[in-house]
Design a protein around this motif. Structure first.
Motif, short mmCIF file in Angstrom:
data_model
loop_
_atom_site.label_atom_id
_atom_site.label_comp_id
_atom_site.label_asym_id
_atom_site.label_seq_id
_atom_site.Cartn_x
_atom_site.Cartn_y
_atom_site.Cartn_z
N SER A 285 0.75 11.78 8.53
CA SER A 285 -0.63 11.97 8.98
C SER A 285 -1.41 12.85 8.01
CB SER A 285 -0.64 12.62 10.36
OG SER A 285 -0.01 11.77 11.29
N SER B 245 1.88 6.71 2.39
CA SER B 245 2.78 7.67 3.03
C SER B 245 3.95 8.05 2.14
CB SER B 245 3.34 7.07 4.32
OG SER B 245 2.31 6.59 5.12
N LEU C 32 0.83 -1.20 0.00
CA LEU C 32 0.00 0.00 0.00
C LEU C 32 0.86 1.25 0.00
CD1 LEU C 32 -2.41 -1.19 2.83
CD2 LEU C 32 -2.66 -1.54 0.36
N THR D 14 -2.26 7.30 13.06
CA THR D 14 -1.80 7.35 14.44
C THR D 14 -2.98 7.52 15.40
OG1 THR D 14 -1.58 9.74 14.61
CG2 THR D 14 0.30 8.56 13.69
N TRP E 20 7.82 3.98 3.99
CA TRP E 20 7.24 3.09 5.03
C TRP E 20 6.37 2.00 4.41
CZ3 TRP E 20 10.52 4.97 7.95
CH2 TRP E 20 10.61 6.33 8.25
N SER F 183 5.10 -1.18 3.74
CA SER F 183 5.33 -2.52 4.29
C SER F 183 5.35 -3.55 3.17
CB SER F 183 4.22 -2.90 5.28
OG SER F 183 4.21 -2.00 6.35
N GLN G 99 -7.37 20.57 20.51
CA GLN G 99 -6.94 19.18 20.33
C GLN G 99 -6.92 18.38 21.61
OE1 GLN G 99 -3.86 17.82 18.08
NE2 GLN G 99 -4.82 18.47 16.19
N GLU H 26 -3.39 9.70 17.62
CA GLU H 26 -3.83 11.11 17.73
C GLU H 26 -4.78 11.46 16.59
OE1 GLU H 26 -0.68 10.00 17.97
OE2 GLU H 26 -0.45 10.31 20.13
C1 LIG Z 1 5.39 -0.52 11.02
C2 LIG Z 1 4.80 0.47 10.10
C3 LIG Z 1 4.30 0.05 8.88
C4 LIG Z 1 3.77 0.99 8.00
N1 LIG Z 1 3.31 0.55 6.78
C5 LIG Z 1 2.85 1.46 5.88
C6 LIG Z 1 2.43 1.04 4.59
O1 LIG Z 1 2.45 -0.15 4.27
N2 LIG Z 1 2.01 1.97 3.71
C7 LIG Z 1 1.96 3.29 4.03
O2 LIG Z 1 1.55 4.07 3.21
N3 LIG Z 1 2.36 3.73 5.25
C8 LIG Z 1 2.80 2.85 6.18
N4 LIG Z 1 3.22 3.28 7.42
C9 LIG Z 1 3.23 4.71 7.69
C10 LIG Z 1 2.15 5.20 8.64
O3 LIG Z 1 0.92 5.24 7.99
C11 LIG Z 1 2.59 6.56 9.16
O4 LIG Z 1 3.65 6.35 10.03
C12 LIG Z 1 1.51 7.33 9.88
O5 LIG Z 1 0.49 7.70 9.01
C13 LIG Z 1 2.07 8.58 10.56
O6 LIG Z 1 2.85 9.36 9.71
P1 LIG Z 1 4.34 9.80 10.12
O7 LIG Z 1 5.06 8.60 10.53
O8 LIG Z 1 4.85 10.59 9.02
O9 LIG Z 1 4.14 10.69 11.41
P2 LIG Z 1 3.70 12.22 11.48
O10 LIG Z 1 2.47 12.41 10.69
O11 LIG Z 1 4.84 13.09 11.17
O12 LIG Z 1 3.32 12.33 12.99
C14 LIG Z 1 4.26 12.46 14.06
C15 LIG Z 1 3.51 12.65 15.35
O13 LIG Z 1 2.70 13.85 15.26
C16 LIG Z 1 1.35 13.53 15.50
N5 LIG Z 1 0.47 14.36 14.65
C17 LIG Z 1 0.58 14.58 13.33
N6 LIG Z 1 -0.44 15.33 12.89
C18 LIG Z 1 -1.22 15.58 13.95
C19 LIG Z 1 -2.45 16.28 14.15
N7 LIG Z 1 -3.10 16.87 13.15
N8 LIG Z 1 -2.95 16.32 15.40
C20 LIG Z 1 -2.32 15.73 16.44
N9 LIG Z 1 -1.18 15.05 16.31
C21 LIG Z 1 -0.63 14.98 15.08
C22 LIG Z 1 1.21 12.07 15.15
O14 LIG Z 1 0.11 11.47 15.78
C23 LIG Z 1 2.52 11.53 15.64
O15 LIG Z 1 2.43 11.31 17.03
C24 LIG Z 1 3.74 2.36 8.33
C25 LIG Z 1 4.22 2.77 9.56
C26 LIG Z 1 4.75 1.85 10.44
C27 LIG Z 1 5.28 2.33 11.75
#
Ligand SMILES: Cc1cc2nc3c(=O)[nH]c(=O)nc-3n(C[C@H](O)[C@H](O)[C@H](O)COP(=O)(O)OP(=O)(O)OC[C@H]3O[C@@H](n4cnc5c(N)ncnc54)[C@H](O)[C@@H]3O)c2cc1C
Lengths: 384, 358
Positions: free
Chosen positions: A140, A134, A131, A369, A164, A166, B239, A371
């Motif tokens: 997010s 990201s 998928l 996430t 990311w 998977s 929030q 949040e």
């Molecule tokens: C093991 C694993 C497998 C994954 N597999 C896939 C996959 O197969 N395909 C894919 O597309 N993605 C995948 N992901 C990615 C996953 O969807 C993202 O990690 C997730 O959407 C969060 O994005 P980010 O890591 O960029 O964190 P960020 O969006 O940068 O967030 C960082 C922190 O800020 C908080 N935050 C961000 N925006 C807000 C808001 N508006 N309000 C409050 N808090 C906020 C978040 O909750 C988090 O705590 C995977 C992630 C992991 C860990």
């Protein structure tokens, strides 16, 4: 408040019998060395041979029409199989996303040709999808993605990158969410589409990103002038966001959102029983009560999804509660039984505990996430 | 679920909305008996729901009955409704016509009976008896010579020492000191079986009432964050508040779902561990929800003027009645200890097959 009232699912005698058959098959497979039980096996347990075995049992695409290789069973039968696979920690990562998400996507939006081509292969357990949502600058805030496809003769030219992702290093295809029209600040969710990318296409490069354990699960994927045939768009051009969001209810509420560390919980109980540790069992049964409740919620959501009801709030809550719970199992277990968790330990308990702790950061991130989910819930609750 | 399920719940909701107001609950806590509401509940058949019509009850099943208790919790009904229902259900097993006067029970300790020419002399003390000061009769365990039975005793000649739980509901001490009763009906029981049944019925009743209270707390909280403004916008735009509301919703849906399952299985006669899971989870949710709801409401929520405390104090009181988390967890621990041949997963998934139970 009726937004929160879910149906109570009761398994029929036949379903209970079916569950036992599935369990027997899996226990035999494990005992004969076909696989080794692991925590978080739906992300980290890659085993194509096992996937094909599951496919030949008819346990992939179970609810899909027979003409596409499915077996037209109900969502509850599928639920039973998924639960049994997770509870025993079977290696299901290879076919996981295709079964859970991509197949249903095709059934809903795919062309006849796409369905005929992909679905039978998926059900055989020999065609894997990942998928691509990201991106490095879009986590997010998924609507801010910048990977884009531009029209060309007979198809699209894709440029950009996903991260990311998977299992991309093992998959045959990826469903890529990309822009097919320029960003429009007034309509942030418009102009996106879902396309199928053959990962062997020229211009695709896949680089595994080591997980904190050093293992390879997720990847960076780069697209450099990748040609995608016009037949490979899924659904309607420009509707990608909406289609993608609909998938998420399935993604969020399944048993994998509470059972990733179940093997540890089961082992914890076994050890405590051996040790005759009543106090430890007492603490553990509090976890079991929570699991029971989340499981009933997840089943209720599965039923409502099948009936076509809107369950976005409940689905988000299942994931919020369930994934926190997966972490709590490890935190409770380590305090009840003093041990030295290690993935190399000869003790099953210490092994599962190590796997659970090391994989835990991902539980509350992947699939949206905590949040972000809570934001969705809150907005839903506020809405009249 | 009986055919009249929706109808009964709608009419009960209407009654409670109209009559069971904050003022009524306040007055009750000041010691005024909510007699009018009791009369309406009796007239509409609510105090004997779940007792078959053939025994003089309203009929309906346990799904109806426990959902009515959920409403009673939601509206903080200040009456011994669950106590009277439980007495009526227990006695219906002996073909006894349901009580219309408020009654209560205490079946953990045993009273001593002595037979003399005029009747029976009753001696013994009972603690933490819900609503004793308002109840006309009490269902007790009593022994006469070698025999143990249950019997419904009048409370008029008993000495009652008032005590209240956190919600201000009566939990009195009842002392029988050489109290004479002329005539009694006795019903033979096996003590342990009865006590198991009572803890199940009590636990499930409280879980249902607490679900209702949780539901209401969430409703009040959602309403409040839409209305209250700070920093020039409604609280729900913040929030931190959104995170709180999501946790509240999650705890509430978890509690409702597991309680509904327990109600369902009780009604079908397939109850295994469902009530234990339900009361345990609901208790846990109650603490989390009460804390967050008060945080969301700020100082106004901590005033007597505001309605919130009628619900949060009940949640705090009820979670310790009919088994706190440890009580039910210990029961579950013993169960899993005793079934060594079963794995946890088997215990969780091998539902009782209905045919084999009946
Ligand atoms: C093991 C694993 C497998 C994954 N597999 C896939 C996959 O197969 N395909 C894919 O597309 N993605 C995948 N992901 C990615 C996953 O969807 C993202 O990690 C997730 O959407 C969060 O994005 P980010 O890591 O960029 O964190 P960020 O969006 O940068 O967030 C960082 C922190 O800020 C908080 N935050 C961000 N925006 C807000 C808001 N508006 N309000 C409050 N808090 C906020 C978040 O909750 C988090 O705590 C995977 C992630 C992991 C860990």
């Amino acid at each position: 408040m009726n937004k929160l009232d879910l149906p109570i699912i009761e398994f029929t005698d036949e379903q209970v019998k079916f569950r036992k058959e599935v369990r027997k098959f899996l226990e035999d497979a494990r005992d004969s060395g076909t696989f080794e039980s692991k925590c978080d096996s739906w992300l980290s347990g890659y085993d194509p041979e096992f996937s094909r075995k599951i496919g030949s049992q008819g346990w992939i695409g179970m609810t899909w029409p027979k003409k596409y290789g499915g077996s037209e069973q109900s969502a509850i039968e599928r639920y039973i199989v998924i639960e049994e696979l997770l509870a025993i920690g079977a290696p299901v990562a290879a076919h996981w996303f295709a079964d859970r998400q991509t197949g249903p996507l095709f059934l809903r939006y795919g062309t006849e040709k796409q369905k005929e081509f992909f679905l039978p292969k998926i059900t055989e357990g020999s065609c894997y999808f990942s998928l691509g949502m990201s991106e490095p600058n879009s986590g997010s805030d998924l609507a801010s993605i910048s990977t884009r496809a531009e029209k060309t003769d007979g198809g699209w030219i894709l440029n950009g990158s996903k991260t990311w992702t998977s299992g991309a290093h093992h998959s045959h295809y990826m469903i890529v969410l990309c822009r097919t029209a320029p960003k429009d600040p007034k309509y942030r969710h418009g102009g996106m589409s879902q396309i199928i990318v053959d990962l062997t296409s020229p211009g695709v490069s896949i680089r595994p990103i080591k997980f904190l354990t050093g293992e390879k699960h997720f990847n960076e994927v780069f697209f450099e002038n990748v040609f995608v045939s016009e037949e490979n768009i899924v659904g309607t051009e420009g509707d990608g966001w909406k289609q993608n969001m609909q998938e998420l209810a399935y993604e969020r509420s399944g048993p994998e959102r509470m059972l990733s560390t179940f093997p540890l919980l089961g082992e914890l109980i076994s050890v405590l029983r051996e040790n005759n540790d009543k106090q430890g069992l007492k603490e553990t049964m509090k976890l079991v009560a929570r699991l029971n409740s989340f499981r009933l919620m997840s089943l209720g959501v599965a039923q409502y999804l099948e009936e076509g009801k809107d369950v976005s709030i409940a689905a988000a809550l299942v994931k919020d509660l369930g994934t926190k719970f997966e972490k709590d199992i490890a935190e409770t277990a380590r305090l009840i039984i003093s041990s030295v968790p290690s993935v190399h330990s000869r003790k099953q308990f210490e092994k599962y505990l190590a796997q659970s702790i090391l994989h835990s950061p991902g539980f509350t991130l992947r699939g949206g996430t905590t949040e972000i989910l809570r934001g969705i819930v809150s907005k839903g609750m506020i809405a009249e | 679920m009986s055919e009249m399920h929706e109808l009964i719940l709608d009419s009960t909701t209407k009654i409670l909305k109209d009559i069971c107001t904050k003022e009524l609950v306040d007055k009750s806590e000041e010691g005024q008996w909510a007699g009018d509401l009791w009369e309406v509940l009796v007239e509409s058949g609510i105090t004997s729901i779940g007792v078959p019509e053939s025994t003089g009850g309203t009929g309906g099943d346990f799904v109806d009955a426990f959902h009515i208790l959920r409403l009673a919790g939601k509206y903080a009904v200040p009456l011994p409704l669950s106590e009277t229902l439980i007495v009526n259900w227990l006695l219906a097993g002996y073909g006894v016509i349901p009580q219309e006067e408020p009654v209560t029970f205490e079946l953990n300790s045993k009273l001593q009976l002595e037979k003399n020419d005029a009747g029976f002399l009753v001696n013994g003390a009972l603690e933490n008896v819900s609503w004793a000061r308002n109840a006309k009769k009490i269902l007790v365990l009593a022994s006469l010579e070698e025999e143990t039975f249950v019997t419904l005793l009048p409370l008029e000649d008993a000495y009652i020492e008032n005590n209240n739980n956190l919600a201000g509901e009566p939990i009195d001490t009842v002392v029988f000191e050489d109290v004479m009763v002329n005539d009694i009906e006795t019903y033979i029981v096996e003590e342990n079986t009865l006590q198991e049944k009572v803890i199940d019925l009590g636990g499930l009743s409280k879980a249902a009432m607490m679900s209702g209270a949780l539901d209401k707390v969430l409703e009040l909280s959602v309403q409040y964050i839409k209305e209250r403004e700070q920093f020039g916008r409604p609280l729900h735009k913040l929030q931190a508040i959104q995170q709180h509301i999501a946790v509240l919703s999650g705890e509430t849906i978890a509690a409702l779902t597991i309680t509904n399952k327990a109600i369902d299985s009780y009604d079908k006669g397939t109850t295994d561990n469902e009530i234990a899971y339900a009361k345990l989870k609901v208790n846990e949710s109650a603490g989390i929800v009460a804390e967050i709801a008060h945080q969301i409401h700020g100082a106004i929520g901590a005033t007597h003027e505001h309605q919130l405390h009628h619900l949060t104090r009940r949640l705090w009181a009820w979670r310790d009645q009919f088994g706190n988390e440890n009580f039910w967890a210990e029961k579950l621990a013993e169960k899993i200890m005793d079934s060594q041949s079963q794995t946890l997963w088997e215990m969780m998934t091998e539902e009782q097959m209905i045919e084999t139970m009946q």
